[in-house]
Design a protein around this motif. Structure first.
Motif, PDB file in Angstrom:
ATOM      1  N   GLU A  67       0.822  -1.202   0.000  1.00 58.80           N
ATOM      2  CA  GLU A  67       0.000   0.000   0.000  1.00 58.80           C
ATOM      3  C   GLU A  67       0.865   1.265   0.000  1.00 58.80           C
ATOM      4  OE1 GLU A  67      -2.673  -0.124   3.279  1.00 58.80           O
ATOM      5  OE2 GLU A  67      -3.772  -1.880   2.527  1.00 58.80           O
ATOM      6  N   LYS A 106      -3.147   6.421  -8.868  1.00 60.68           N
ATOM      7  CA  LYS A 106      -4.515   5.960  -9.165  1.00 60.68           C
ATOM      8  C   LYS A 106      -4.698   4.508  -8.727  1.00 60.68           C
ATOM      9  CE  LYS A 106      -7.674   5.486 -13.135  1.00 60.68           C
ATOM     10  NZ  LYS A 106      -7.592   4.053 -13.403  1.00 60.68           N
ATOM     11  N   GLU A 107      -3.705   3.670  -9.035  1.00 58.90           N
ATOM     12  CA  GLU A 107      -3.778   2.256  -8.663  1.00 58.90           C
ATOM     13  C   GLU A 107      -3.826   2.085  -7.146  1.00 58.90           C
ATOM     14  OE1 GLU A 107      -0.857  -1.634  -8.471  1.00 58.90           O
ATOM     15  OE2 GLU A 107      -0.289   0.078  -9.735  1.00 58.90           O
ATOM     16  N   LYS A 108      -3.000   2.848  -6.444  1.00 54.33           N
ATOM     17  CA  LYS A 108      -2.881   2.697  -4.985  1.00 54.33           C
ATOM     18  C   LYS A 108      -3.904   3.534  -4.212  1.00 54.33           C
ATOM     19  CE  LYS A 108       1.007   0.237  -5.201  1.00 54.33           C
ATOM     20  NZ  LYS A 108       1.112  -1.151  -4.709  1.00 54.33           N
ATOM     21  N   LYS A 109      -4.657   4.371  -4.944  1.00 56.21           N
ATOM     22  CA  LYS A 109      -5.583   5.308  -4.293  1.00 56.21           C
ATOM     23  C   LYS A 109      -4.835   6.206  -3.300  1.00 56.21           C
ATOM     24  CE  LYS A 109      -9.710   2.416  -4.821  1.00 56.21           C
ATOM     25  NZ  LYS A 109      -9.066   1.465  -5.768  1.00 56.21           N
ATOM     26  N   ARG A 111      -2.720   9.856  -2.366  1.00 56.52           N
ATOM     27  CA  ARG A 111      -2.607  11.283  -2.663  1.00 56.52           C
ATOM     28  C   ARG A 111      -1.230  11.540  -3.242  1.00 56.52           C
ATOM     29  NH1 ARG A 111      -4.011  15.438   2.074  1.00 56.52           N
ATOM     30  NH2 ARG A 111      -6.034  14.451   1.644  1.00 56.52           N
ATOM     31  N   HIS A 164     -10.065  11.502 -13.322  1.00 56.24           N
ATOM     32  CA  HIS A 164     -10.049  10.289 -12.493  1.00 56.24           C
ATOM     33  C   HIS A 164     -10.372  10.569 -11.026  1.00 56.24           C
ATOM     34  CE1 HIS A 164      -8.613   7.687 -15.661  1.00 56.24           C
ATOM     35  NE2 HIS A 164      -7.552   8.444 -15.877  1.00 56.24           N
ATOM     36  N   LEU A 166      -8.520  11.979  -8.957  1.00 59.91           N
ATOM     37  CA  LEU A 166      -7.321  11.666  -8.183  1.00 59.91           C
ATOM     38  C   LEU A 166      -7.043  12.792  -7.195  1.00 59.91           C
ATOM     39  CD1 LEU A 166      -5.079   9.470  -8.043  1.00 59.91           C
ATOM     40  CD2 LEU A 166      -3.696  10.950  -9.512  1.00 59.91           C
ATOM     41  N   ASP A 167      -6.569  12.433  -6.024  1.00 59.20           N
ATOM     42  CA  ASP A 167      -6.271  13.386  -4.950  1.00 59.20           C
ATOM     43  C   ASP A 167      -4.873  13.953  -5.197  1.00 59.20           C
ATOM     44  OD1 ASP A 167      -6.578  14.830  -2.645  1.00 59.20           O
ATOM     45  OD2 ASP A 167      -6.373  13.123  -1.282  1.00 59.20           O
TER      46      ASP A 167
END
Length: 328
Positions: A67, A106-109, A111, A164, A166-167
């Motif tokens: 992660e 994006k894959e790992k979510k 920031r 997406h 994304l943060d």
């Protein structure tokens, strides 16, 4: 606290960020291809159980097992002497490297914070430079490889944020200095200190009336950390707004080092900005961030660091052989 990936981890800012996140209790994954970074900047961390190092070029596919909560993308040459020697690699790390890391985020979510620069403003026509200013950049000049790489980084980051969800965070870094800079990286403070320590005359490009605003590394790291932990997704200037001419800088360095060398002038390089001063209103209001280290204090700490270098480090002319990195 979580797990963070820091690219460009063996450079000036990357290594200090590693220190900061270790201090905050994070597990740190450091990544660098060591074109301009130096392992000695992070070797004190290698024995720690919460520190890992990957020798990797982010312009190729990036995989990190496990992660990730945060990604800080600081992989890029940052001084003219570097990005003029490796222009293609500079463009690739700004474009392909950023794309790869956004995909990883994006894959790992996770920031992700990307390191942009005051150079997105080019040779500015407004002063000081606020985030709303779009800049005055020569896209095909020699400095364009760095300026446009960073402008692309910002664009693709906002695209990932909007498309997406994304943060993301974007920091625009103004001239930063401090321990772990390279004497021969072409930036003005280490250049002046190195010349003074070697007994050489100090070289000013142009007439010395051009201005810069120098931020000590500890202040810069604090601003970056606060931005990462904030909820603000648009670019934020982090820099010290106290402006100084290059002539004044040269004489402050001579006074600091106790040198009696002369100051000599050479022609100004193409597209070299004549003014550079951040408007840090957003950083003040959104992050409650203000630079705290005075120029006198910061210069003294930086000079002590360089004074302790050995003769080999002090007199070597080039840091790396860059040729192999410029293959398309």
């Amino acid at each position: 606290m979580g797990r963070v990936l820091i690219t460009g981890a063996a450079g000036l800012l990357g290594s200090h960020l590693c220190d900061r996140f270790i201090k905050e209790g994070f597990d740190v994954v450091a990544m660098d291809n060591l074109i301009t970074g130096d392992l000695k900047n992070i070797e004190h961390l290698f024995a720690l159980p919460n520190f890992q190092f990957y020798h990797h070029d982010v312009t190729t596919f990036v995989h990190v097992p496990g992660e990730l909560d945060y990604i800080l993308h600081f992989a890029s040459p940052a001084s003219p002497i570097d990005y003029l020697k490796i222009p293609i690699q500079t463009l690739k790390v700004g474009a392909m490297g950023t794309h790869n890391l956004l995909g990883l985020a994006k894959e790992k979510k996770a920031r992700i914070l990307i390191a942009s620069t005051s150079e997105v403003y080019g040779d500015p026509l407004v002063h000081p430079q606020a985030e709303e200013y779009y800049g005055n950049v020569n896209t095909i000049g020699p400095r364009g490889v760095y300026d446009e790489a960073k402008r692309f980084m910002e664009s693709i980051t906002m695209a990932y944020h909007r498309f997406h969800d994304l943060d993301t965070r974007i920091v625009r870094i103004f001239n930063t200095y401090g321990p772990r800079m390279r004497l021969n990286d072409g930036r003005v403070i280490p250049a002046f200190i190195g010349q003074a320590l070697r007994g050489e005359d100090l070289t000013i490009f142009g007439d010395g009336s051009q201005t810069r605003s120098f931020c000590y590394v500890d202040d810069q790291i604090e601003g970056i950390y606060k931005l990462l932990m904030s909820d603000y997704v648009y670019p934020v200037n982090i820099g010290n707004p106290k402006e100084i001419t290059i002539n004044q800088l040269a004489h402050e360095i001579l006074e600091l080092t106790g040198s009696d060398q002369k100051v000599i002038n050479k022609p100004l390089p193409a597209d070299d900005p004549l003014q550079r001063q951040p408007d840090i209103t957003k950083a003040n209001e959104i992050l409650d961030w203000f630079p705290a280290v005075s120029r006198k204090e910061g210069f003294a700490k930086t000079f002590e660091y360089f004074k302790n270098l050995n003769d080999e480090e002090l007199f070597k002319k080039e840091h790396k052989d860059f040729k192999k990195y410029n293959k398309v």
